[in-house]
Design an enzyme around this catalytic site. Structure first.
Site, mmCIF file in Angstrom:
data_model
loop_
_atom_site.group_PDB
_atom_site.id
_atom_site.type_symbol
_atom_site.label_atom_id
_atom_site.label_comp_id
_atom_site.label_asym_id
_atom_site.label_seq_id
_atom_site.Cartn_x
_atom_site.Cartn_y
_atom_site.Cartn_z
ATOM 1 N N ASP A 123 23.618 69.883 -2.175
ATOM 2 C CA ASP A 123 22.750 69.795 -0.994
ATOM 3 C C ASP A 123 21.766 68.638 -1.097
ATOM 4 O O ASP A 123 21.607 67.847 -0.159
ATOM 5 C CB ASP A 123 21.985 71.109 -0.806
ATOM 6 C CG ASP A 123 22.881 72.275 -0.438
ATOM 7 O OD1 ASP A 123 24.047 72.044 -0.116
ATOM 8 O OD2 ASP A 123 22.399 73.430 -0.488
ATOM 9 N N SER A 150 29.236 74.293 2.688
ATOM 10 C CA SER A 150 28.007 73.938 1.973
ATOM 11 C C SER A 150 27.821 72.427 1.936
ATOM 12 O O SER A 150 26.701 71.941 1.832
ATOM 13 C CB SER A 150 28.032 74.470 0.545
ATOM 14 O OG SER A 150 27.662 75.809 0.500
ATOM 15 N N GLU A 180 25.475 74.263 -5.971
ATOM 16 C CA GLU A 180 24.988 74.343 -4.594
ATOM 17 C C GLU A 180 23.821 73.400 -4.346
ATOM 18 O O GLU A 180 23.858 72.553 -3.460
ATOM 19 C CB GLU A 180 24.572 75.778 -4.277
ATOM 20 C CG GLU A 180 23.997 75.963 -2.878
ATOM 21 C CD GLU A 180 25.037 75.711 -1.816
ATOM 22 O OE1 GLU A 180 25.045 74.596 -1.264
ATOM 23 O OE2 GLU A 180 25.837 76.599 -1.533
#
Length: 589
Positions: A305, A519, A301
Site C-alpha cells: 500500500d 489490495s 499488505e
C-alpha cells in the site's frame, strides 16, 4: 492484577445497587441467529472487560447527506464547497434529549462522566466495563465463541435489550452481535511470490492498446512497476507538488507494519527521485498502534500500500495510520482484555482529525453479511461525514469474485448468515457503502478484468441515484433469469472503477516479491486521485472529495472501458465484463 481489577469494580458495584435501576422494562434492540462457523466455548468470564461503544442517533444526517451530494455533484453550483469539521459535527451531533436519557441510564448503573469517553461530535460513547455489568445493562448473556476454522475466540452475544425509555435514544451498541472479522480485518491480498532481484529486460517491442492508443513496455505484462502504471494510465512526465496542501494516507490494522527500509529499497528500484532525498512517510498511531521497523515484521499488505500509493504521488505529503489491533481473546487468561473492533477507533480518530489526508486508501474488508446491518449503516454514515469534508475514500472491492472472502472460487461456501442457509453472492463491506469508491482489479495490457475482482450488489444499501443509469444498463444486458435470487439487483453496485492488480513488484523484508489482489488496485487508484487533486490545487480549485457522483457523470468519459474478463465464485462463472459499467471492473480504468 486480580486485586486491582477488584478495586476498580467495587465503585461500580456500590453504584449499581445504590441507584434506582432502569432495567424493569427492557425491549430487544438487536438479535441475530447463531453465526456460521462459530460455536459457544463457554460463558464469558464475569470480570472480562469490554470497551462498550454506544452510538447515539445523529440528529441531522439527512441534511448532511444532502450537503454531501450537492458539493460532490460537478453540475451543482456548490460543487467543491466542502464543509468544515465543525459544520459536520453540528450536523451529526446527537439530540440533547438523547444525551440526557443515555447519561441517566448510565448513571443508574454507576457510570459517571469521568468513566465516559465521547467522540468529537458526541455521537459515540465508549465505556470500559466488566461483563457482569454489561449483561445487567443490556439484559443479556455473553459467551466466549470459538471459530471452527481459525480457532479464534471472541466474546459476544446474539441479542441485547434496552429499557424502553432509551430505546430510541440509542442507535446501536457494540461489541454485541458482531461476529465478522472486524476485530481482525482480513487483507484482500490475493497472492504473493518471490521474484527476480531486477526487472528483466525482455527485448520485446512495446505493447499498444488500439482503443486508448497508449503504448507500454512489454515487461508490464509480467511485472507492474510505477513506470508501468504511469504508462498504462497516461501519467508519464507528470510531476506533483509538495507545496499546494495535497496529502494522501494509507490505513493499516492488526499489526500490519509498513517498513521504511523497504520503502527506500522500493524507491531506489522504481522512484529514484524519492530515493535521492531519502523520502519517507509520516507515521501516526491510532489507539496505540505500533510501528515496528524490524524487517521480520514487515507486512506484505502495508508495504504494498505505502510503496505504490506514495511512489505514484511523490513528493506529496504521505501518512501511514497504524490502528492497534485486537489480540485474539485467550479464554485461559484470568484477567482477559479485548480491545474489540479497531475499525471504529480509526473512524473516531479520522473524524476528530483537524486535517485528514485528502485521499485515503484502505485494503481491508469483510463479507457484508458478517457485519450487523446497524453497524454497517452507521459506519457508512461516518464515511459520508469524511466525504463532506473533502476526503476521497478508496477501498478494495475484495478478492472473492462474486463469492465470499475465500479467494478460491471452488471452495467458497456462499451461504447466507441468516439461519436460512441460502446460496447467495457475497458482497464486500466497506466497499458496499455508497459513500466510498470501490476499486476492482484488472490484469495485463491491453487490460482485462481479473478473475478475483470483487463485484456484485449490496444487500444492505440500496442503489444510489448516481449509479442508476449505468447499472440499469448492465442489468438490462443480463440474460433474463441469470443468477436470479443470487443477488439483489436493487442494491448498491460494486466496484465503481478498477486498476491493475497483478504482478506488483513490492519489497518486503528487503526482498522483491510479486503481489496480486485488489489490495494493489486500491492504493494505485488512490495514487492517481492524489495526482488529480494536485492538478486541481495548483489551479486554486478544491480537492475532489467524495468521488462517485463525478465518476458516474462528468468524468465517465475519462475511463477506459474493460470488456473482457469475469469474476467466478459460488459455483458460477460470475459476472462478465462488458460495454459500459459492469460488476467486474465498474466504469473501467
Amino acid at each position: 492484577m486480580w486485586v486491582s481489577s477488584l478495586v476498580s469494580i467495587l465503585p461500580l458495584v456500590v453504584f449499581a445497587f445504590a441507584l434506582p435501576s432502569k432495567d424493569c422494562e427492557h425491549q430487544v434492540k438487536e438479535e441475530v441467529v447463531s453465526p456460521q462457523g462459530w460455536t459457544i466455548f463457554g460463558p464469558a468470564p464475569s470480570d472480562h472487560f469490554i470497551n462498550l461503544r454506544i452510538a447515539l442517533p445523529q440528529s441531522n444526517f439527512d441534511l448532511l447527506e444532502q450537503h454531501l451530494y450537492e458539493i460532490s455533484d460537478p453540475y451543482h453550483e456548490r460543487y467543491g464547497a466542502h464543509l468544515t469539521k465543525e459544520e459536520v459535527e453540528d450536523l451529526v451531533a446527537p439530540h440533547p434529549d438523547s444525551v440526557v436519557a443515555v447519561n441517566e441510564w448510565l448513571s443508574s448503573h454507576g457510570i459517571q462522566e469521568e468513566d465516559i469517553s465521547r467522540s468529537s461530535a458526541g455521537d459515540w460513547i465508549t465505556i470500559k466495563v466488566p461483563v457482569w455489568l454489561v449483561e445487567k445493562m443490556l439484559d443479556t448473556k455473553y459467551y466466549v465463541w470459538k471459530h471452527s476454522t481459525s480457532g479464534e475466540y471472541i466474546v459476544r452475544t446474539t441479542s441485547y435489550s434496552l429499557p424502553k425509555d432509551i430505546l430510541d435514544h440509542v442507535e446501536l451498541i457494540q461489541p454485541t452481535t458482531m461476529f465478522g472479522t472486524f476485530k481482525r480485518l482480513k487483507s484482500t491480498i490475493h497472492s504473493i511470490s518471490q521474484t527476480n532481484s531486477q526487472v528483466q529486460s525482455q527485448n520485446q517491442p512495446p505493447v499498444s492498446d488500439p482503443v486508448t492508443g497508449l503504448t507500454v513496455d512489454a515487461s508490464c505484462n509480467t511485472t507492474i512497476t510505477i513506470t508501468c502504471l504511469q504508462q498504462i494510465y497516461n501519467a508519464v512526465g507528470y510531476t506533483p507538488s509538495a507545496h499546494v496542501g495535497n496529502s494522501v494516507g494509507i490505513s493499516g490494522y492488526l499489526g500490519d507494519f509498513a517498513n521504511k527500509a523497504d520503502l527506500q529499497s522500493f524507491f531506489e528500484d522504481q522512484v529514484p527521485a524519492a530515493a535521492a532525498v531519502n523520502a519517507t512517510y509520516n507515521f501516526v498511531s491510532v489507539a496505540g498502534g505500533l510501528d515496528s521497523q524490524d524487517p521480520a515484521d514487515a507486512s506484505d499488505e502495508s508495504d504494498l500500500d505505502t510503496q505504490f500509493a506514495f511512489g505514484l504521488s511523490f513528493p506529496v505529503k504521505s501518512t501511514f495510520f497504524s490502528t492497534a489491533g485486537s489480540p485474539p481473546f485467550d479464554p485461559d487468561v484470568k484477567t482477559p482484555t479485548d480491545t474489540n473492533e479497531p475499525y471504529t477507533d480509526w473512524l473516531d480518530f479520522m473524524l476528530s482529525h483537524p486535517n485528514p489526508p485528502l485521499t485515503i486508501s484502505t485494503s481491508y474488508g469483510d463479507d457484508e453479511q458478517t457485519v450487523p446491518e446497524s453497524f454497517a449503516i452507521r459506519a457508512c454514515a461516518e464515511f459520508a461525514a469524511l466525504g463532506a469534508r473533502g476526503v476521497s475514500l478508496v477501498f478494495s472491492s475484495g478478492d472473492g469474485g462474486v463469492g465470499d472472502g475465500d479467494s478460491n472460487p471452488t471452495t467458497q461456501k456462499c451461504i447466507t448468515n441468516d439461519g436460512k442457509n441460502r446460496t447467495q453472492f457475497i458482497p464486500e463491506f466497506p466497499a458496499s457503502c455508497p459513500f466510498v469508491t470501490a476499486v476492482g482489479g484488472t490484469s495485463l495490457f491491453p487490460e482485462q478484468g481479473v478473475f478475483f475482482s470483487g463485484g456484485g450488489f449490496s444487500n444492505y444499501f440500496p442503489r444510489p441515484s448516481y449509479q442508476d443509469a449505468a447499472v440499469q444498463g448492465f442489468l438490462n444486458k443480463l440474460r433474463k433469469g441469470t443468477y436470479s435470487g443470487l443477488f439483489n439487483p436493487n442494491g448498491r453496485a460494486i466496484p465503481d472503477v478498477a486498476t491493475q492488480s497483478e504482478f506488483f513488484r513490492v519489497f518486503i523484508g528487503g526482498v522483491p516479491f510479486h503481489v496480486a489482489g485488489t489490495s494493489a488496485a486500491s492504493p494505485t487508484f488512490a495514487g492517481f486521485v492524489t495526482l488529480l487533486n494536485d492538478a486541481r490545487l495548483k489551479k486554486g480549485l478544491p480537492p475532489l472529495g467524495f468521488l462517485n457522483p463525478l465518476l458516474y457523470s462528468k468524468a465517465a468519459s475519462g475511463f477506459n472501458d474493460i470488456t473482457v474478463g469475469n469474476n467466478p465464485g459460488c459455483g458460477t462463472e460470475g459476472f462478465n465484463a462488458t460495454v459500459g459499467w459492469d460488476a467486474v471492473t465498474g466504469l473501467g480504468t
